[in-house]
Design an enzyme around this catalytic site. Structure first.
Site, PDB file in Angstrom:
ATOM      1  N   TYR A 164      27.152 -23.495   6.617  1.00  0.00           N
ATOM      2  CA  TYR A 164      26.879 -23.596   5.170  1.00  0.00           C
ATOM      3  C   TYR A 164      25.646 -22.789   4.803  1.00  0.00           C
ATOM      4  O   TYR A 164      24.806 -22.494   5.651  1.00  0.00           O
ATOM      5  CB  TYR A 164      26.711 -25.052   4.735  1.00  0.00           C
ATOM      6  CG  TYR A 164      25.484 -25.747   5.291  1.00  0.00           C
ATOM      7  CD1 TYR A 164      25.505 -26.376   6.529  1.00  0.00           C
ATOM      8  CD2 TYR A 164      24.298 -25.772   4.563  1.00  0.00           C
ATOM      9  CE1 TYR A 164      24.384 -27.014   7.028  1.00  0.00           C
ATOM     10  CE2 TYR A 164      23.167 -26.412   5.057  1.00  0.00           C
ATOM     11  CZ  TYR A 164      23.218 -27.032   6.291  1.00  0.00           C
ATOM     12  OH  TYR A 164      22.109 -27.662   6.796  1.00  0.00           O
ATOM     13  N   CYS A 165      25.584 -22.403   3.530  1.00  0.00           N
ATOM     14  CA  CYS A 165      24.411 -21.702   3.008  1.00  0.00           C
ATOM     15  C   CYS A 165      24.232 -22.135   1.557  1.00  0.00           C
ATOM     16  O   CYS A 165      24.868 -23.087   1.110  1.00  0.00           O
ATOM     17  CB  CYS A 165      24.560 -20.190   3.144  1.00  0.00           C
ATOM     18  SG  CYS A 165      25.976 -19.529   2.260  1.00  0.00           S
ATOM     19  N   THR A 166      23.373 -21.439   0.814  1.00  0.00           N
ATOM     20  CA  THR A 166      23.043 -21.891  -0.539  1.00  0.00           C
ATOM     21  C   THR A 166      24.243 -21.883  -1.486  1.00  0.00           C
ATOM     22  O   THR A 166      24.545 -22.886  -2.115  1.00  0.00           O
ATOM     23  CB  THR A 166      21.921 -21.003  -1.131  1.00  0.00           C
ATOM     24  OG1 THR A 166      20.859 -20.959  -0.199  1.00  0.00           O
ATOM     25  CG2 THR A 166      21.440 -21.544  -2.458  1.00  0.00           C
ATOM     26  N   GLY A 192      28.850 -23.511  -1.119  1.00  0.00           N
ATOM     27  CA  GLY A 192      27.574 -23.835  -0.484  1.00  0.00           C
ATOM     28  C   GLY A 192      26.974 -25.163  -0.934  1.00  0.00           C
ATOM     29  O   GLY A 192      27.661 -26.025  -1.490  1.00  0.00           O
ATOM     30  N   VAL A 193      25.675 -25.313  -0.686  1.00  0.00           N
ATOM     31  CA  VAL A 193      24.994 -26.565  -1.022  1.00  0.00           C
ATOM     32  C   VAL A 193      24.979 -26.773  -2.543  1.00  0.00           C
ATOM     33  O   VAL A 193      24.953 -27.901  -3.016  1.00  0.00           O
ATOM     34  CB  VAL A 193      23.552 -26.591  -0.450  1.00  0.00           C
ATOM     35  CG1 VAL A 193      22.895 -27.929  -0.729  1.00  0.00           C
ATOM     36  CG2 VAL A 193      23.562 -26.308   1.046  1.00  0.00           C
TER      37      VAL A 193
END
Ligand SMILES: [Zn+2]
Ligand SMILES: [Zn+2]
Length: 335
Positions: A164-166, A192-193
């Site tokens: 996962y990433c932003t 993402g988040v």
């Protein structure tokens, strides 16, 4: 180039959009604020445009009453700075995209037989204030280093990898690279988040069961958005529990660090040096007259743990005396 000029002109003027857009051959990455009443106009504009018609992108919506950006900036820039040219062929190997609901349920199921390989693909300052439970958070500064860590962690190409990433962009590129190298089971969090945070906020009862704890770092002036109320980090100056990022009020310092309200008052919203306190008081005219180079390079500016002394005051490096004329660089997703 044409598209860039068109977006810059029509979006900011007619749709009152502010934010940041990056365009490259493989796609467009945009973080925008738009007045709610103009969203249908944006959709109509996209549907009518030859580049976008027939493939309207999925939006990652967030509702905020204040603007996260002041103006609209459109630039030509690679989607993710991978350090190498990626072919469209490599990028065609898509990882599996999981919605926040699917992500949650698959992680829970996989966790029953031990901690699955879950990798946080963001910068080290980002995961200080919030992350998924059980995530491996490689402390690296570039995408290339990050990929090396991922390959190292995942010896068995059949084993599931959760990434996962932003906002999901970095993982779609990383996932495509891994898939093209023969990793079979690459799963990424779609949106993402940011998307996961929206999923939690839409249903406050999910706060207690959220797999993500703390804040999501955001690349705008807010520097973070709460997902759950847990505070994972500490003030860089006094060590008290705190997860509020700030930039030193001296623009030529601009150090990114965590500062609690009482340290903000004590150090006048700076990193604590007399130099920064003096400059933070100067008027715009005085600053222009007394221009100095940026104090920190990118890598140090986001590593307060290397900057602060035990007294909670930054150690000013000799580079202050250097003569290069540099403007402070805006903070961006990891290059
Ligand atoms: Zn403090
Ligand atoms: Zn400073």
């Amino acid at each position: 180039m044409q598209l860039r000029d068109q977006l810059q002109k029509e979006w900011s003027r007619n749709l009152e959009i502010v934010g940041r857009i990056y365009i490259c051959e493989q796609g467009i990455n945009a973080q925008l604020s738009i007045p709610v009443e103009n969203t249908h106009k944006l959709r109509a504009w996209l549907e009518a445009h030859p580049v976008f018609c027939g493939q309207i992108p999925r939006f990652n919506w967030a509702i905020e009453h204040r603007k996260a950006f002041k103006a609209l900036h459109v630039r030509m820039r690679p989607l993710v700075a991978t350090g190498a040219d990626l072919s469209l062929d490599e990028l065609s190997h898509e990882p599996e995209y999981l919605s926040p609901e699917q992500w949650e349920s698959e992680l829970r199921t996989d966790s029953e037989s031990g901690q699955p390989l879950l990798i946080d693909m963001r910068n080290s300052y980002e995961f200080r204030i919030g992350k998924f439970d059980g995530a491996v958070c490689p402390d690296v500064d570039t995408f290339r280093e990050e990929m090396a860590v991922v390959r190292d962690l995942c010896k068995d190409k059949k084993e599931p990898i959760y990434m996962y990433c932003t906002g999901g962009i970095r993982c779609s590129v990383a996932g495509a690279i891994l898939k093209s190298e023969g990793y079979e089971n690459v799963k990424t969090l779609q949106g993402g988040v940011i998307a996961y945070g929206n999923h939690i906020r839409e249903h406050p009862d999910r706060q207690t069961t959220s797999l993500f704890k703390g804040k999501n770092f955001t690349f705008d002036k807010r520097l973070g958005e709460e997902v759950t109320a847990e505070v994972l980090s500490r003030c860089d100056q006094c060590g008290g529990p705190c997860d509020t990022f700030t930039n030193c009020a001296n623009r030529s310092c601009n150090l990114l660090f965590i500062q609690c309200p009482s340290c903000a008052e004590k150090h006048e919203h700076t990193c604590g040096t007399d130099f920064c306190k003096d400059r933070a008081q100067m008027s715009h005219e005085e600053l222009i007259k007394n221009r100095i180079p940026s104090i920190w390079n990118y890598h140090l500016r986001v590593r307060p743990e290397k900057i602060f002394g035990p007294d909670g005051v930054a150690q000013v490096p000799p580079s202050i005396a250097s003569s290069d004329e540099l403007e402070p660089q805006p903070l961006e997703e990891k290059a």
